[in-house]
Structure formats: C-alpha cells, structure tokens
Design an enzyme around this catalytic site. Sequence first.
Site, PDB file in Angstrom:
ATOM      1  N   ASN A  10       8.206 -21.150 -10.350  1.00  0.00           N
ATOM      2  CA  ASN A  10       7.975 -22.162  -9.316  1.00  0.00           C
ATOM      3  C   ASN A  10       6.771 -22.976  -9.769  1.00  0.00           C
ATOM      4  OD1 ASN A  10       7.423 -23.666  -7.080  1.00  0.00           O
ATOM      5  ND2 ASN A  10       6.914 -21.935  -5.739  1.00  0.00           N
ATOM      6  N   TRP A  11       7.054 -24.172 -10.267  1.00  0.00           N
ATOM      7  CA  TRP A  11       5.960 -24.995 -10.812  1.00  0.00           C
ATOM      8  C   TRP A  11       5.100 -25.607  -9.709  1.00  0.00           C
ATOM      9  CZ3 TRP A  11       8.617 -28.213 -15.339  1.00  0.00           C
ATOM     10  CH2 TRP A  11       9.146 -27.307 -16.263  1.00  0.00           C
ATOM     11  N   LYS A  12       5.550 -25.522  -8.479  1.00  0.00           N
ATOM     12  CA  LYS A  12       4.825 -26.117  -7.344  1.00  0.00           C
ATOM     13  C   LYS A  12       4.525 -27.594  -7.638  1.00  0.00           C
ATOM     14  CE  LYS A  12       3.262 -21.533  -6.111  1.00  0.00           C
ATOM     15  NZ  LYS A  12       2.258 -20.657  -5.520  1.00  0.00           N
ATOM     16  N   HIS A  97       9.366 -20.953   1.179  1.00  0.00           N
ATOM     17  CA  HIS A  97       8.138 -20.534   0.494  1.00  0.00           C
ATOM     18  C   HIS A  97       6.984 -20.512   1.497  1.00  0.00           C
ATOM     19  CE1 HIS A  97       4.724 -20.414  -2.201  1.00  0.00           C
ATOM     20  NE2 HIS A  97       5.554 -19.953  -3.115  1.00  0.00           N
ATOM     21  N   GLU A  99       4.043 -21.449   1.295  1.00  0.00           N
ATOM     22  CA  GLU A  99       3.250 -22.674   1.353  1.00  0.00           C
ATOM     23  C   GLU A  99       3.932 -23.719   2.247  1.00  0.00           C
ATOM     24  OE1 GLU A  99       2.863 -23.146  -2.890  1.00  0.00           O
ATOM     25  OE2 GLU A  99       1.581 -21.375  -2.924  1.00  0.00           O
ATOM     26  N   GLU A 169       7.053 -12.423  -1.346  1.00  0.00           N
ATOM     27  CA  GLU A 169       5.786 -12.959  -1.832  1.00  0.00           C
ATOM     28  C   GLU A 169       4.693 -12.739  -0.792  1.00  0.00           C
ATOM     29  OE1 GLU A 169       6.597 -16.156  -5.053  1.00  0.00           O
ATOM     30  OE2 GLU A 169       6.367 -17.133  -3.136  1.00  0.00           O
ATOM     31  N   GLY A 175      -1.581 -16.853  -5.970  1.00  0.00           N
ATOM     32  CA  GLY A 175      -2.630 -17.667  -6.567  1.00  0.00           C
ATOM     33  C   GLY A 175      -4.027 -17.075  -6.412  1.00  0.00           C
ATOM     34  N   SER A 214       0.738 -13.667  -8.128  1.00  0.00           N
ATOM     35  CA  SER A 214      -0.105 -13.324  -9.276  1.00  0.00           C
ATOM     36  C   SER A 214       0.590 -12.415 -10.285  1.00  0.00           C
ATOM     37  CB  SER A 214      -1.430 -12.698  -8.806  1.00  0.00           C
ATOM     38  OG  SER A 214      -2.135 -13.617  -7.983  1.00  0.00           O
ATOM     39  N   GLY A 235       4.349 -18.308 -10.156  1.00  0.00           N
ATOM     40  CA  GLY A 235       3.673 -19.579  -9.935  1.00  0.00           C
ATOM     41  C   GLY A 235       2.851 -19.959 -11.153  1.00  0.00           C
ATOM     42  N   GLY A 236       1.569 -19.690 -11.094  1.00  0.00           N
ATOM     43  CA  GLY A 236       0.629 -20.089 -12.144  1.00  0.00           C
ATOM     44  C   GLY A 236       1.082 -19.758 -13.559  1.00  0.00           C
TER      45      GLY A 236
HETATM   46  P1  13P Z   1       1.268 -17.297  -8.261  1.00  0.00           P
HETATM   47  O1  13P Z   1       2.114 -16.625  -9.332  1.00  0.00           O
HETATM   48  O2  13P Z   1       0.502 -18.464  -8.772  1.00  0.00           O
HETATM   49  O3  13P Z   1       0.455 -16.310  -7.503  1.00  0.00           O
HETATM   50  O4  13P Z   1       2.323 -17.926  -7.214  1.00  0.00           O
HETATM   51  C1  13P Z   1       3.346 -17.157  -6.745  1.00  0.00           C
HETATM   52  C2  13P Z   1       4.274 -18.030  -5.994  1.00  0.00           C
HETATM   53  O5  13P Z   1       3.957 -18.509  -4.924  1.00  0.00           O
HETATM   54  C3  13P Z   1       5.583 -18.331  -6.583  1.00  0.00           C
HETATM   55  O6  13P Z   1       6.422 -18.967  -5.683  1.00  0.00           O
END
Ligand code: 13P
Length: 251
Positions: A10-12, A97, A99, A169, A175, A214, A235-236
Amino acid sequence: MARKKIVAGNWKMNTLPAEGVELAKSVVAGRGEVCECVNFIVCPPFTHLAQVIEQVKGSDIAVGAQDCATEAKGAYTGEVAASMIAALGCKYVILGHSERRQYYGETSESLNKKMAQAYANGLTPIYCVGENLEEREAGNHFAVCKAQIEEVVYNLTEEQFASLVIAYEPVWAIGTGKTATAEQAQEIHAYIREVLRAKFGAAAEECPILYGGSCKPSNAAEIFAKEDVDGGLIGGAALKAEDFLAIGKGF
Ligand code: 13P
C-alpha cells in the site's frame, strides 16, 4: 489446504508518477528471486495506476487501488468509481483502511456500498480491520474486529466471500515501527477466522488474512510463519523494491 500467500504494498500518498513507475520496474526486475508461490500486489495512488499497470504487464504482479467510490457514476466530484479502476486493469481495491476510517469518515455504511461496487466490477476487495491503541489497551480488540467484520463482510454472498482478502492492521502498529508480536498477530488472525467461520463455514479456511503494521524484512518471516497469517499489507517498506521483495522471502 494451502491458502493463497499474498504480499501487498500500500503505497499510500507516496511517489510521483515517475517514481512509482521506477518502483514497479524494480519490483518486476527482482520478482524472480522470490518464490512463485507468493502473490505480489502493488497499490499506487490513482494518478499512476495506469502507468504502473503498463509497467508490470507480462509479470505476475497484480495492481490494486487504495479506495473506490460508494456510487457507480455521476455527479460525485473528486471520486473514482470502481468501474474506472477495473477498466484500467486493476484486480484489487483496498477498502476500509484505518486511515480512511480515521481521517475521512469511512463507516461500515459507506464500506458496504464500496464493497458492492468493487464486486459488481470484478475487483477483489482487500478489506481492512483493526483496533486503535486505546481499544487494544482496554482489551476490546476482539470486539472491534468482530464488529468491523459483522457489519460489512457478513453482508457478502458466499460467492463474493470466496474471493475476499482481509487485512488485520492494528492502528497502533501502522507507521509507528511498533509491530504486533507474531503471537499477537496469530491470536487475532485465528479469532478473525473464527468470526468468518461462524458465517461462512469451511470457506473461512480459504480466506487469506494479511497482517499489516510496521511489517519489514526483519520481522516478516516470524509473523508469516504463524498458521493464520497468510501474508502482509505493507506500507513504508513497500516503497523500496528491495525491502518489499525481501518481505516476500519471509515465506
Ligand atoms: P506501515 O507498514 O507503514 O506500518 O503501514 C501499514 C499499512 O497501513 C498498510 O496498509
């Protein structure tokens, strides 16, 4: 029965189009080093979905969007319909998600509509659930995940459920560098599967449940080794091809 193994990125709201294309190119280039048994998915921002799809053509890497609209089409300024995403060649769409729930008022009501749009257009939803820190500390994480599943996933038909992917998640791990332990992940993944079993029976055994929060090359193997963890939503670490692929080696 072997469940599908999935590593989804997920590149956000990261990467400009050219950067996203480069990232996709590097993932394709290194993909051969990872077991064919791993299904890789990348989810770039809307603006470069088409270019990334072009870039991964000919490989087994699938592309997903990070959201879709509740409605099919019409006067909804700024929204992107599931049909538009599907027409580009996307196979997946991340829905629910944390977020989006936290910052953009996503609710079970809107998610039910988005799920319907996704399925109507042949997209596979990656439906996200998870508790925040306060809920975890109060011991409410089971109830939170259960409600997020009952209010949305329970409305699916058996046929729709058969292709669903779930991502657990924990918000406190996203993050933050703070990962759920492999034991914590297994405990709640097994619980989520039990909640799915209560509605869908044996089909629950085939539903991939991904861990997100993470997740990185150094902890993926330990987490993925757990029985009810079928991969990760990253994510990251998905923003670096090398790390993203290394996570796939965790299987
Ligand atoms: P991180 O891997 O950056 O913690 O993000 C996880 C995430 O929200 C993937 O959708």
